[in-house]
Write an enzyme that holds these catalytic residues in place. Structure first.
Site, PDB file in Angstrom:
ATOM      1  N   ASP A  69       0.894  -1.190   0.002  1.00 19.25           N
ATOM      2  CA  ASP A  69       0.055  -0.158   0.025  1.00 19.25           C
ATOM      3  C   ASP A  69       0.806   1.412   0.048  1.00 19.25           C
ATOM      4  O   ASP A  69       0.213   2.403   0.507  1.00 19.25           O
ATOM      5  CB  ASP A  69      -0.962  -0.062   1.328  1.00 19.25           C
ATOM      6  CG  ASP A  69      -0.133   0.072   2.560  1.00 19.25           C
ATOM      7  OD1 ASP A  69       1.123   0.077   2.418  1.00 19.25           O
ATOM      8  OD2 ASP A  69      -0.787   0.262   3.713  1.00 19.25           O
ATOM      9  N   CYS A  72       4.838  -0.265   2.589  1.00 21.69           N
ATOM     10  CA  CYS A  72       5.613  -1.643   2.721  1.00 21.69           C
ATOM     11  C   CYS A  72       7.022  -1.536   3.397  1.00 21.69           C
ATOM     12  O   CYS A  72       7.268  -2.393   4.369  1.00 21.69           O
ATOM     13  CB  CYS A  72       5.392  -2.462   1.609  1.00 21.69           C
ATOM     14  SG  CYS A  72       6.323  -2.044   0.237  1.00 21.69           S
ATOM     15  N   HIS A 290       8.241  -3.447  -4.268  1.00 19.92           N
ATOM     16  CA  HIS A 290       7.626  -4.019  -2.963  1.00 19.92           C
ATOM     17  C   HIS A 290       8.718  -4.732  -2.008  1.00 19.92           C
ATOM     18  O   HIS A 290       9.492  -5.439  -2.425  1.00 19.92           O
ATOM     19  CB  HIS A 290       6.640  -5.086  -3.433  1.00 19.92           C
ATOM     20  CG  HIS A 290       5.694  -5.465  -1.989  1.00 19.92           C
ATOM     21  ND1 HIS A 290       4.764  -4.774  -1.544  1.00 19.92           N
ATOM     22  CD2 HIS A 290       5.771  -6.801  -1.683  1.00 19.92           C
ATOM     23  CE1 HIS A 290       4.325  -5.166  -0.498  1.00 19.92           C
ATOM     24  NE2 HIS A 290       5.040  -6.737  -0.603  1.00 19.92           N
TER      25      HIS A 290
END
Lengths: 297, 220
Positions: A69, A72, A290
């Site tokens: 989101d 992370c 990510h």
């Protein structure tokens, strides 16, 4: 803009819908999973990316997913740090982490943050640090429950809260870990902890503005950069943010980078704050865009 | 202080325009209370005559009041703002719009929606309603025509500054004069069509405040 077919508010609403969808389909921090799951996930990939993931599975046996989101890195760092200190930290490391947490609010206020706007986030951060270290939560200076700050009267005769004997028992550690996980899965407390890590990152940028100015592009000042790229929730981080946060807390961070560039079949590991003394090393897995939490074999 | 309690469902979190407050986590409400208390004694806001008040004592809907900055076409006006607190405040920005009509490149002349970065993607949880009010006042002094909310106003601002100043001042006089009631604005609107004041008042009273019906009465 009014002149285009979609207003900024449409865009924001759309982004919110995407975030809600992500929120509905993934936990903020997952249970541990074997790293072999990653190989299954990318079994169609025949490129260097999969080779690098294989390399990761040979060194790390499990990982936790962290919600993608935009927060992370901070979330993964925060949970992994507290887990490391709880299970592997020395008493000295725990004390250092605890003391710098307690001192941090005053430092942020000295940098220009307004106390009542950061107080809630600080309280949540100190709460999780106290949980992970076994040190007592310091008494609140003010009672904000009514919205009106009232100085809390400390009873001079009462005993100061006791520190648990170190090391914590295995039973105590297991209980605390499940409490930590519950907090990290529970908004808005989890958001408050994540946001405080952002503030600590921004604080480090600002106290070392001269050093960091060289890394900042687009002609922004360090303060402008912090306002745009650090203090805003869901804004993704770059390496320079990792440099700042790991240095701010003096915590060593190892990021294992995987991507599909085929110059090497091995995942690249980069250590930030190698000589960090406030905690054992925090390991994170990077896939493009990510971060997740990694656990070594 | 952020206490752990029952987490709101994602559906509850996403409906940011809710006005009830029953779905707002205690943390969001406590934060607004804190800000509200601080604002009442804030010297910076006092010196700018900026005010913040509660709507129905709920702490999820507030009203702001900003005097038009001196030396701008908004001088002499008092502008009302409506502030909605989203459920995941302060992690999402407050929803703020002008209730008083205003002629400004970054404010919709129709809806009062404001184009301001800190109300959108530049909001930070360490900011406050005070930051927002002061920024809106600054925006009134310094329009940003390159990031417009109202394209018509922005074009006028760029191409014909004199006319822009005149229109903005006229809107300030009509809609933002302190002590001017809603009825006064409507009567002015009717008088602008060439009717005299007494007739307009009678027509508006007959129409129970409905301007369109009042116009029908006047033309009948």
């Amino acid at each position: 803009m009014a002149s285009s077919a979609y207003s900024d508010f449409d865009v924001i609403a759309q982004e919110e819908r995407v975030r809600d969808e992500i929120a509905a389909s993934s936990e903020l921090v997952s249970d541990p999973l074997p790293t072999s799951v990653l190989l299954d996930e990318y079994k169609e990939n025949k490129d260097a990316f999969r080779d690098k993931l294989k390399d990761v599975t040979s060194k790390y046996d499990s990982f936790r997913r962290v919600r993608g989101d935009g927060n992370c890195f901070y979330r993964a760092f925060g949970f992994a740090l507290l887990q490391q200190i709880l299970h592997r930290g020395t008493e000295e490391q725990a004390r250092k982490l605890y003391q710098q947490a307690v001192a941090s609010k005053a430092l942020l206020v000295a940098q220009g943050y307004t106390e009542y706007t950061i107080e809630d986030f600080y309280d949540s951060y100190v709460e999780v640090i106290a949980l992970a270290t076994g040190f007592p939560k310091p008494p609140a200076a003010y009672d904000y429950s009514t919205g009106i700050p009232v100085p809390v009267q400390q009873d001079a005769n009462s005993e100061p809260p006791k520190q648990l004997p170190w090391p914590l028992t295995a039973q105590e550690r297991a209980l605390r870990e499940s409490n930590l996980l519950a907090i990290f899965r529970d908004d808005p407390v989890a958001s408050a902890v994540v946001y405080y890590l952002r503030l600590l990152t921004a604080g480090h940028f600002k106290t070392n503005a001269e050093f960091f100015q060289g890394f900042i592009e687009d002609g922004l000042t360090v303060s402008e950069f912090c306002a745009r790229e650090v203090e805003v929730m869901a804004r993704e981080c770059e390496q320079v943010h990792i440099v700042a946060l790991s240095a701010a807390l003096d915590v060593p961070v190892r990021v294992v980078y995987t991507d599909s560039s085929d110059s090497t079949s091995q995942a690249t590991e980069i250590n930030f704050q190698e000589e960090g003394t406030a905690a054992p090393t925090v390991s994170l897995l990077y896939r493009p865009g990510h971060y997740d939490i990694l656990y070594a074999r | 202080m952020f206490r752990r309690k029952q987490a709101p469902t994602s559906a509850a979190v996403s409906s940011s325009s809710s006005s009830g407050g029953v779905n707002h986590p205690a943390q969001a409400i406590a934060r607004v209370k804190k800000e509200y208390v601080e604002c009442q004694s804030d010297e910076g806001m006092k010196s700018c005559n900026i005010k913040l008040s509660l709507v129905e004592d709920s702490f999820v809907k507030l009203r702001g009041e900003i005097p038009g900055p001196l030396g701008t076409p908004f001088e002499g006006g008092v502008f009302q703002l409506l502030i909605d607190i989203p459920q995941n405040y302060p992690f999402n920005p407050p929803i703020v719009k002008f209730e008083t009509k205003v002629w400004h490149p970054n404010v919709s002349s129709q809806t009062g929606v404001i184009c301001l970065d800190i109300l959108k993607d530049q909001w930070a949880a360490a900011m406050t309603l005070r930051t927002v009010m002061l920024s809106i006042q600054a925006l009134m002094s310094t329009p940003e025509p390159d990031d417009p909310q109202d394209a018509v106003v922005a074009n006028q601002y760029r191409s014909n500054r004199e006319e822009y100043n005149r229109t903005a001042k006229y809107w300030t006089d009509v809609y933002a004069r302190p002590g001017v009631s809603e009825d006064d604005v409507k009567i002015k609107q009717l008088m602008d069509m060439g009717f005299d004041e007494a007739k307009c008042k009678t027509a508006l009273a007959k129409a129970k405040g409905n301007v369109e019906q009042a116009i029908e009465h006047l033309f009948a």
